[in-house]
Design a protein around this motif. Sequence first.
Motif, PDB file in Angstrom:
ATOM      1  N   LYS A  45       0.822  -1.207   0.000  1.00 20.65           N
ATOM      2  CA  LYS A  45       0.000   0.000   0.000  1.00 20.65           C
ATOM      3  C   LYS A  45       0.860   1.263   0.000  1.00 20.65           C
ATOM      4  O   LYS A  45       0.526   2.258  -0.650  1.00 20.65           O
ATOM      5  CB  LYS A  45      -0.937  -0.005   1.213  1.00 20.65           C
ATOM      6  CG  LYS A  45      -2.031  -1.059   1.129  1.00 20.65           C
ATOM      7  CD  LYS A  45      -2.890  -0.849  -0.111  1.00 20.65           C
ATOM      8  CE  LYS A  45      -4.002  -1.862  -0.223  1.00 20.65           C
ATOM      9  NZ  LYS A  45      -4.806  -1.668  -1.470  1.00 20.65           N
ATOM     10  N   PHE A  46       1.968   1.215   0.721  1.00 19.72           N
ATOM     11  CA  PHE A  46       2.872   2.364   0.755  1.00 19.72           C
ATOM     12  C   PHE A  46       3.393   2.681  -0.646  1.00 19.72           C
ATOM     13  O   PHE A  46       3.508   3.843  -1.044  1.00 19.72           O
ATOM     14  CB  PHE A  46       4.037   2.073   1.699  1.00 19.72           C
ATOM     15  CG  PHE A  46       4.964   3.236   1.915  1.00 19.72           C
ATOM     16  CD1 PHE A  46       4.670   4.212   2.855  1.00 19.72           C
ATOM     17  CD2 PHE A  46       6.139   3.353   1.180  1.00 19.72           C
ATOM     18  CE1 PHE A  46       5.530   5.289   3.058  1.00 19.72           C
ATOM     19  CE2 PHE A  46       7.000   4.418   1.376  1.00 19.72           C
ATOM     20  CZ  PHE A  46       6.693   5.393   2.317  1.00 19.72           C
ATOM     21  N   ALA A  47       3.688   1.626  -1.411  1.00 20.56           N
ATOM     22  CA  ALA A  47       4.248   1.805  -2.751  1.00 20.56           C
ATOM     23  C   ALA A  47       3.235   2.377  -3.742  1.00 20.56           C
ATOM     24  O   ALA A  47       3.615   2.802  -4.837  1.00 20.56           O
ATOM     25  CB  ALA A  47       4.786   0.475  -3.273  1.00 20.56           C
ATOM     26  N   GLU A  48       1.957   2.388  -3.372  1.00 21.24           N
ATOM     27  CA  GLU A  48       0.949   2.971  -4.256  1.00 21.24           C
ATOM     28  C   GLU A  48       0.992   4.496  -4.235  1.00 21.24           C
ATOM     29  O   GLU A  48       0.403   5.150  -5.089  1.00 21.24           O
ATOM     30  CB  GLU A  48      -0.447   2.491  -3.853  1.00 21.24           C
ATOM     31  CG  GLU A  48      -0.665   1.000  -4.103  1.00 21.24           C
ATOM     32  CD  GLU A  48      -2.026   0.527  -3.627  1.00 21.24           C
ATOM     33  OE1 GLU A  48      -2.782   1.369  -3.076  1.00 21.24           O
ATOM     34  OE2 GLU A  48      -2.334  -0.662  -3.789  1.00 21.24           O
ATOM     35  N   GLY A  49       1.687   5.061  -3.255  1.00 21.00           N
ATOM     36  CA  GLY A  49       1.787   6.507  -3.154  1.00 21.00           C
ATOM     37  C   GLY A  49       2.805   7.085  -4.118  1.00 21.00           C
ATOM     38  O   GLY A  49       3.617   6.370  -4.712  1.00 21.00           O
ATOM     39  N   LYS A  50       2.767   8.386  -4.286  1.00 20.84           N
ATOM     40  CA  LYS A  50       3.703   9.105  -5.143  1.00 20.84           C
ATOM     41  C   LYS A  50       4.190  10.348  -4.404  1.00 20.84           C
ATOM     42  O   LYS A  50       3.511  10.876  -3.524  1.00 20.84           O
ATOM     43  CB  LYS A  50       3.034   9.536  -6.455  1.00 20.84           C
ATOM     44  CG  LYS A  50       2.430   8.401  -7.277  1.00 20.84           C
ATOM     45  CD  LYS A  50       3.498   7.528  -7.906  1.00 20.84           C
ATOM     46  CE  LYS A  50       2.858   6.443  -8.780  1.00 20.84           C
ATOM     47  NZ  LYS A  50       3.875   5.544  -9.371  1.00 20.84           N
ATOM     48  N   PRO A  59       7.698   7.320  -7.844  1.00 23.70           N
ATOM     49  CA  PRO A  59       7.247   6.234  -6.965  1.00 23.70           C
ATOM     50  C   PRO A  59       7.999   6.247  -5.637  1.00 23.70           C
ATOM     51  O   PRO A  59       9.122   6.756  -5.550  1.00 23.70           O
ATOM     52  CB  PRO A  59       7.572   4.974  -7.773  1.00 23.70           C
ATOM     53  CG  PRO A  59       8.698   5.381  -8.671  1.00 23.70           C
ATOM     54  CD  PRO A  59       8.439   6.820  -9.017  1.00 23.70           C
ATOM     55  N   VAL A  60       7.379   5.700  -4.621  1.00 24.39           N
ATOM     56  CA  VAL A  60       8.024   5.577  -3.312  1.00 24.39           C
ATOM     57  C   VAL A  60       8.072   4.102  -2.931  1.00 24.39           C
ATOM     58  O   VAL A  60       7.283   3.292  -3.413  1.00 24.39           O
ATOM     59  CB  VAL A  60       7.267   6.371  -2.226  1.00 24.39           C
ATOM     60  CG1 VAL A  60       7.337   7.852  -2.502  1.00 24.39           C
ATOM     61  CG2 VAL A  60       5.815   5.915  -2.123  1.00 24.39           C
ATOM     62  N   ASP A  61       9.004   3.768  -2.095  1.00 24.88           N
ATOM     63  CA  ASP A  61       9.088   2.398  -1.605  1.00 24.88           C
ATOM     64  C   ASP A  61       9.650   2.417  -0.194  1.00 24.88           C
ATOM     65  O   ASP A  61      10.018   3.470   0.330  1.00 24.88           O
ATOM     66  CB  ASP A  61       9.932   1.517  -2.533  1.00 24.88           C
ATOM     67  CG  ASP A  61      11.278   2.138  -2.861  1.00 24.88           C
ATOM     68  OD1 ASP A  61      12.007   2.501  -1.911  1.00 24.88           O
ATOM     69  OD2 ASP A  61      11.611   2.270  -4.052  1.00 24.88           O
ATOM     70  N   ALA A  62       9.691   1.250   0.427  1.00 22.72           N
ATOM     71  CA  ALA A  62      10.152   1.147   1.810  1.00 22.72           C
ATOM     72  C   ALA A  62      10.724  -0.238   2.041  1.00 22.72           C
ATOM     73  O   ALA A  62      10.563  -1.142   1.219  1.00 22.72           O
ATOM     74  CB  ALA A  62       8.995   1.419   2.781  1.00 22.72           C
ATOM     75  N   CYS A  63      11.391  -0.404   3.171  1.00 26.34           N
ATOM     76  CA  CYS A  63      11.903  -1.710   3.567  1.00 26.34           C
ATOM     77  C   CYS A  63      11.400  -2.032   4.971  1.00 26.34           C
ATOM     78  O   CYS A  63      11.124  -1.126   5.761  1.00 26.34           O
ATOM     79  CB  CYS A  63      13.428  -1.727   3.540  1.00 26.34           C
ATOM     80  SG  CYS A  63      14.118  -1.626   1.865  1.00 26.34           S
ATOM     81  N   ALA A  64      11.271  -3.318   5.251  1.00 21.32           N
ATOM     82  CA  ALA A  64      10.713  -3.733   6.535  1.00 21.32           C
ATOM     83  C   ALA A  64      11.514  -4.880   7.130  1.00 21.32           C
ATOM     84  O   ALA A  64      12.070  -5.713   6.407  1.00 21.32           O
ATOM     85  CB  ALA A  64       9.251  -4.161   6.369  1.00 21.32           C
ATOM     86  N   GLY A  65      11.550  -4.912   8.449  1.00 21.64           N
ATOM     87  CA  GLY A  65      12.127  -6.030   9.185  1.00 21.64           C
ATOM     88  C   GLY A  65      11.101  -6.582  10.147  1.00 21.64           C
ATOM     89  O   GLY A  65      10.478  -5.821  10.895  1.00 21.64           O
ATOM     90  N   VAL A  66      10.891  -7.879  10.127  1.00 23.38           N
ATOM     91  CA  VAL A  66       9.900  -8.532  10.985  1.00 23.38           C
ATOM     92  C   VAL A  66      10.615  -9.524  11.894  1.00 23.38           C
ATOM     93  O   VAL A  66      11.221 -10.488  11.412  1.00 23.38           O
ATOM     94  CB  VAL A  66       8.832  -9.272  10.145  1.00 23.38           C
ATOM     95  CG1 VAL A  66       7.811  -9.942  11.057  1.00 23.38           C
ATOM     96  CG2 VAL A  66       8.141  -8.318   9.182  1.00 23.38           C
ATOM     97  N   ALA A  67      10.559  -9.282  13.191  1.00 20.92           N
ATOM     98  CA  ALA A  67      11.135 -10.194  14.175  1.00 20.92           C
ATOM     99  C   ALA A  67       9.993 -10.916  14.886  1.00 20.92           C
ATOM    100  O   ALA A  67       9.177 -10.278  15.556  1.00 20.92           O
ATOM    101  CB  ALA A  67      11.984  -9.430  15.186  1.00 20.92           C
TER     102      ALA A  67
END
Length: 252
Positions: A45-50, A59-67
């Motif tokens: 959903k974050f990547a749908e933003g501009k 375009p925008v993107d992000a990275c995530a870490g899941v512990a």
Amino acid sequence: MPLLKELHLSKNIFPFRPIVYGGDDLTFVCDGRVGLHLAAYYLQKFAEGKIKVCGKDKPVDACAGVAIVPTKFPFAQAYHFADTLCGLAKSRRRSQEDNSKGSWLDFQIIQEGVTQSITDLRTSQYRSLEGQKLTQRPYHISGSWDTFTAILQQFQSQRWPRSRAKGLLQVLTQGPTATERFVKGTQWRNVVLPDVSGIDDNAKTSGWTGGASANQITPYFDPLEALDFYLEGLLPTASGAEGSENKKRDKE
């Protein structure tokens, strides 16, 4: 939604609590069985933003870490693990060509009492007895993540009893030779490895691919390890199709 019954919800309260939400950071705590879903869904959903750059939409993107950690695991340590995983995802993103940048996600299931760093943990415990690397993390949300979830969902199907899937997980840690014997045994029972887009023929028949023995990789270890932490169909996959406690940190 029927699957939500597995979470044993009371008063329709979803097991999710945001800790940090502002600027370019998002940190939340949730039931470990929905952490991977929520992280991937958020990144999608974050990547749908501009954003506007010199008057043009970019375009925008992000990275995530899941512990994914035990319920009583120290929060500060879990947060550190999640932040480290986010950093590993960002490092992988920076190493890619432009068409593979996008959003990336890394995750780790942490057992009680673990004090090693993520890198040391994977070096010491995520190699087969024959020396091959077991994990393929981090995952590209608009690419390899869909392969990961497709494999995982096939292992959750009735064709793969949980005991047999767990058996394959253990055999993978022994290496390609033992895995090939195991796979042949399951084929006699008309149980075959998941056949999804993004996996080559060698992996489909032997569990491993990549040519020379030391360089071989397996697409099956990560989905099998995450088998107990993924509720099928809870949220859409990264491509939009339906498809313990958790600490997660996102950074743009």
